[in-house]
Design a protein around this motif. Sequence first.
Motif, PDB file in Angstrom:
ATOM      1  N   GLY A 198       0.916  -1.216   0.126  1.00 20.38           N
ATOM      2  CA  GLY A 198       0.128  -0.045   0.025  1.00 20.38           C
ATOM      3  C   GLY A 198       0.950   1.185  -0.165  1.00 20.38           C
ATOM      4  N   ALA A 199       0.584   2.169   0.769  1.00 15.20           N
ATOM      5  CA  ALA A 199       1.217   3.426   0.996  1.00 15.20           C
ATOM      6  C   ALA A 199       2.551   3.196   1.862  1.00 15.20           C
ATOM      7  CB  ALA A 199       0.310   4.422   1.539  1.00 15.20           C
ATOM      8  N   ALA A 200       2.460   2.250   2.603  1.00 10.05           N
ATOM      9  CA  ALA A 200       3.712   1.786   3.387  1.00 10.05           C
ATOM     10  C   ALA A 200       4.882   1.660   2.629  1.00 10.05           C
ATOM     11  CB  ALA A 200       3.611   0.689   4.357  1.00 10.05           C
ATOM     12  N   GLY A 201       6.040   2.008   3.199  1.00 10.72           N
ATOM     13  CA  GLY A 201       7.283   1.804   2.304  1.00 10.72           C
ATOM     14  C   GLY A 201       7.984   0.395   2.962  1.00 10.72           C
ATOM     15  N   LEU A 202       8.959  -0.166   2.181  1.00 12.88           N
ATOM     16  CA  LEU A 202       9.806  -1.318   2.375  1.00 12.88           C
ATOM     17  C   LEU A 202      11.105  -1.199   3.113  1.00 12.88           C
ATOM     18  CD1 LEU A 202       9.587  -4.411   1.742  1.00 12.88           C
ATOM     19  CD2 LEU A 202      10.884  -3.948  -0.225  1.00 12.88           C
ATOM     20  N   SER A 203      11.146  -1.543   4.480  1.00 10.66           N
ATOM     21  CA  SER A 203      12.213  -1.374   5.324  1.00 10.66           C
ATOM     22  C   SER A 203      13.456  -2.044   5.025  1.00 10.66           C
ATOM     23  CB  SER A 203      11.734  -1.264   6.729  1.00 10.66           C
ATOM     24  OG  SER A 203      11.186  -2.697   7.047  1.00 10.66           O
ATOM     25  N   GLY A 204      14.428  -1.769   5.706  1.00  7.63           N
ATOM     26  CA  GLY A 204      15.785  -2.462   5.496  1.00  7.63           C
ATOM     27  C   GLY A 204      16.264  -2.691   4.305  1.00  7.63           C
ATOM     28  N   VAL A 205      16.269  -1.372   3.260  1.00  7.95           N
ATOM     29  CA  VAL A 205      16.648  -1.620   1.845  1.00  7.95           C
ATOM     30  C   VAL A 205      17.788  -0.625   1.785  1.00  7.95           C
ATOM     31  CG1 VAL A 205      16.136  -1.012  -0.384  1.00  7.95           C
ATOM     32  CG2 VAL A 205      14.348  -2.078   1.048  1.00  7.95           C
ATOM     33  N   TYR A 206      18.789  -1.238   1.070  1.00  6.35           N
ATOM     34  CA  TYR A 206      20.178  -0.452   0.680  1.00  6.35           C
ATOM     35  C   TYR A 206      20.034   0.068  -0.628  1.00  6.35           C
ATOM     36  CZ  TYR A 206      22.076  -2.905   4.518  1.00  6.35           C
ATOM     37  OH  TYR A 206      22.518  -3.381   6.135  1.00  6.35           O
ATOM     38  N   VAL A 207      20.585   1.013  -0.815  1.00 10.50           N
ATOM     39  CA  VAL A 207      20.781   1.839  -2.148  1.00 10.50           C
ATOM     40  C   VAL A 207      22.338   1.950  -2.331  1.00 10.50           C
ATOM     41  CG1 VAL A 207      20.428   4.120  -1.262  1.00 10.50           C
ATOM     42  CG2 VAL A 207      20.355   3.516  -3.862  1.00 10.50           C
ATOM     43  N   ILE A 208      22.936   1.391  -3.366  1.00 10.16           N
ATOM     44  CA  ILE A 208      24.273   1.977  -3.797  1.00 10.16           C
ATOM     45  C   ILE A 208      24.010   2.581  -5.104  1.00 10.16           C
ATOM     46  CG2 ILE A 208      26.431   0.950  -5.078  1.00 10.16           C
ATOM     47  CD1 ILE A 208      26.350  -1.185  -2.959  1.00 10.16           C
ATOM     48  N   GLY A 209      24.571   4.064  -5.328  1.00 12.42           N
ATOM     49  CA  GLY A 209      24.453   4.657  -6.416  1.00 12.42           C
ATOM     50  C   GLY A 209      25.699   5.655  -6.658  1.00 12.42           C
ATOM     51  N   ILE A 210      25.322   6.656  -7.603  1.00 15.07           N
ATOM     52  CA  ILE A 210      26.213   7.737  -7.775  1.00 15.07           C
ATOM     53  C   ILE A 210      25.459   9.110  -7.354  1.00 15.07           C
ATOM     54  CG2 ILE A 210      27.523   8.877  -9.365  1.00 15.07           C
ATOM     55  CD1 ILE A 210      26.889   6.444 -11.401  1.00 15.07           C
ATOM     56  N   LYS A 211      26.247   9.798  -6.563  1.00 12.35           N
ATOM     57  CA  LYS A 211      25.727  10.926  -5.650  1.00 12.35           C
ATOM     58  C   LYS A 211      25.697  12.307  -7.037  1.00 12.35           C
ATOM     59  CE  LYS A 211      25.888  14.399  -1.982  1.00 12.35           C
ATOM     60  NZ  LYS A 211      26.604  14.622  -0.828  1.00 12.35           N
ATOM     61  N   GLU A 212      24.431  12.803  -7.116  1.00  9.41           N
ATOM     62  CA  GLU A 212      24.490  13.914  -8.009  1.00  9.41           C
ATOM     63  C   GLU A 212      24.154  15.219  -7.316  1.00  9.41           C
ATOM     64  OE1 GLU A 212      25.126  12.870 -11.016  1.00  9.41           O
ATOM     65  OE2 GLU A 212      24.545  10.858 -11.378  1.00  9.41           O
ATOM     66  N   ILE A 213      25.313  16.101  -7.390  1.00  8.52           N
ATOM     67  CA  ILE A 213      25.051  17.517  -7.063  1.00  8.52           C
ATOM     68  C   ILE A 213      24.833  18.433  -8.108  1.00  8.52           C
ATOM     69  CG2 ILE A 213      25.882  19.322  -5.453  1.00  8.52           C
ATOM     70  CD1 ILE A 213      27.661  17.205  -3.886  1.00  8.52           C
ATOM     71  N   PRO A 214      23.632  19.178  -8.240  1.00 11.24           N
ATOM     72  CA  PRO A 214      23.501  20.133  -9.201  1.00 11.24           C
ATOM     73  C   PRO A 214      24.794  21.318  -9.408  1.00 11.24           C
ATOM     74  CG  PRO A 214      21.445  19.356  -8.504  1.00 11.24           C
ATOM     75  CD  PRO A 214      22.503  19.027  -7.486  1.00 11.24           C
ATOM     76  N   SER A 215      25.244  21.398 -10.479  1.00 12.87           N
ATOM     77  CA  SER A 215      26.235  22.693 -10.538  1.00 12.87           C
ATOM     78  C   SER A 215      25.377  23.948 -10.858  1.00 12.87           C
ATOM     79  CB  SER A 215      27.037  22.631 -11.611  1.00 12.87           C
ATOM     80  OG  SER A 215      27.945  23.619 -11.787  1.00 12.87           O
ATOM     81  N   GLN A 216      25.670  24.865  -9.930  1.00 13.10           N
ATOM     82  CA  GLN A 216      25.172  26.487  -9.800  1.00 13.10           C
ATOM     83  C   GLN A 216      25.978  27.108 -10.658  1.00 13.10           C
ATOM     84  OE1 GLN A 216      22.002  26.475  -8.824  1.00 13.10           O
ATOM     85  NE2 GLN A 216      21.976  24.413  -7.795  1.00 13.10           N
ATOM     86  N   SER A 217      27.063  26.965 -11.200  1.00 15.86           N
ATOM     87  CA  SER A 217      28.115  27.806 -11.795  1.00 15.86           C
ATOM     88  C   SER A 217      27.685  28.108 -13.353  1.00 15.86           C
ATOM     89  CB  SER A 217      29.413  26.996 -12.062  1.00 15.86           C
ATOM     90  OG  SER A 217      29.203  25.787 -12.617  1.00 15.86           O
ATOM     91  N   PHE A 218      26.644  27.690 -13.841  1.00 13.44           N
ATOM     92  CA  PHE A 218      26.193  27.788 -15.300  1.00 13.44           C
ATOM     93  C   PHE A 218      24.642  28.128 -15.159  1.00 13.44           C
ATOM     94  CE2 PHE A 218      24.735  26.146 -19.417  1.00 13.44           C
ATOM     95  CZ  PHE A 218      25.494  27.321 -20.152  1.00 13.44           C
ATOM     96  N   THR A 219      24.287  29.227 -15.702  1.00 10.15           N
ATOM     97  CA  THR A 219      22.939  29.727 -15.486  1.00 10.15           C
ATOM     98  C   THR A 219      22.771  30.490 -16.816  1.00 10.15           C
ATOM     99  OG1 THR A 219      22.798  30.101 -13.249  1.00 10.15           O
ATOM    100  CG2 THR A 219      20.985  31.033 -14.346  1.00 10.15           C
ATOM    101  N   LEU A 220      21.710  30.110 -17.758  1.00  9.63           N
ATOM    102  CA  LEU A 220      21.216  30.687 -18.624  1.00  9.63           C
ATOM    103  C   LEU A 220      20.605  31.870 -18.545  1.00  9.63           C
ATOM    104  CD1 LEU A 220      20.489  27.640 -21.024  1.00  9.63           C
ATOM    105  CD2 LEU A 220      22.602  28.958 -21.407  1.00  9.63           C
TER     106      LEU A 220
END
Length: 257
Positions: A198-220
């Motif tokens: 249902g709306a409940a989450g699944l506990s005890g789950v691991y995620v391995i991934g690539i961290k993404e930090i948006p760059s603020q140095s480029f603005t049109l």
Amino acid sequence: MEREELAAPLYDFLYRDSGRIASYYAQLFSGRLSQLEEIDSERSVKDQGAKVSVHIASGDVKTTSEILSSSKRIIDPHDLITTDVFSFLIGANRINHDIVNAAHGSLVLAKGTLVFVDKYMLEMAVVAVEASVGSLHKAKTQQDKINLQGFKILKSILSKLTLPSAFLLHASDGVQVAGTIKESGMEEPISSYYFKHGAAGLSGVYVIGIKEIPSQSFTLPDTQLLGAFQQGAQGLSDMMFPPEAIRVTPVALFRKL
């Protein structure tokens, strides 16, 4: 965040980015493992004797026969590729357990309660937006008119988008991790989790991934069409994920058994 040791002998993979995992394996081990072969062989020797008598010469004549048997098993490596990659990366300290302070582009690990959101649920949200437009159709106040215009623009944008499926993981220390997923990488359809939890989450789950930090140095510039696109893209990101959530491109989502 509290460090968790991945020492369990068995994992239940909910999601895998097979393309990235295969690429990492090829880079780490100088090639892609497609299959494993095991060959068992057995050698046996048998002596055979016969008595002979030729005039005054007599004795035994022995002959030797050799039998060689072998069997070959071809094994699909399957999860071995994934576990080998992660074992190597963890052993080499290439996976950061401090997801909050990890650098952009680094591999990170987090554990928490997982919620999947498929594109069909997001399309239902579009219906809600349309309903909001209908409720504001007879806008009277200036704020209602502004909201109506905003909803109309949002409705127009969403109707032209192919919405991705996504995940949100809530860690025990309050940190939220979010990202989009490829439905082809799911072990089972996301809708099955709605029926089970249902709306409940699944506990005890691991995620391995690539961290993404948006760059603020480029603005049109706002005066350019691409500048308006950049603002729209940011609005979609903020609409889909909590603004405080750490963005991660997931490589695998799994549980320990």
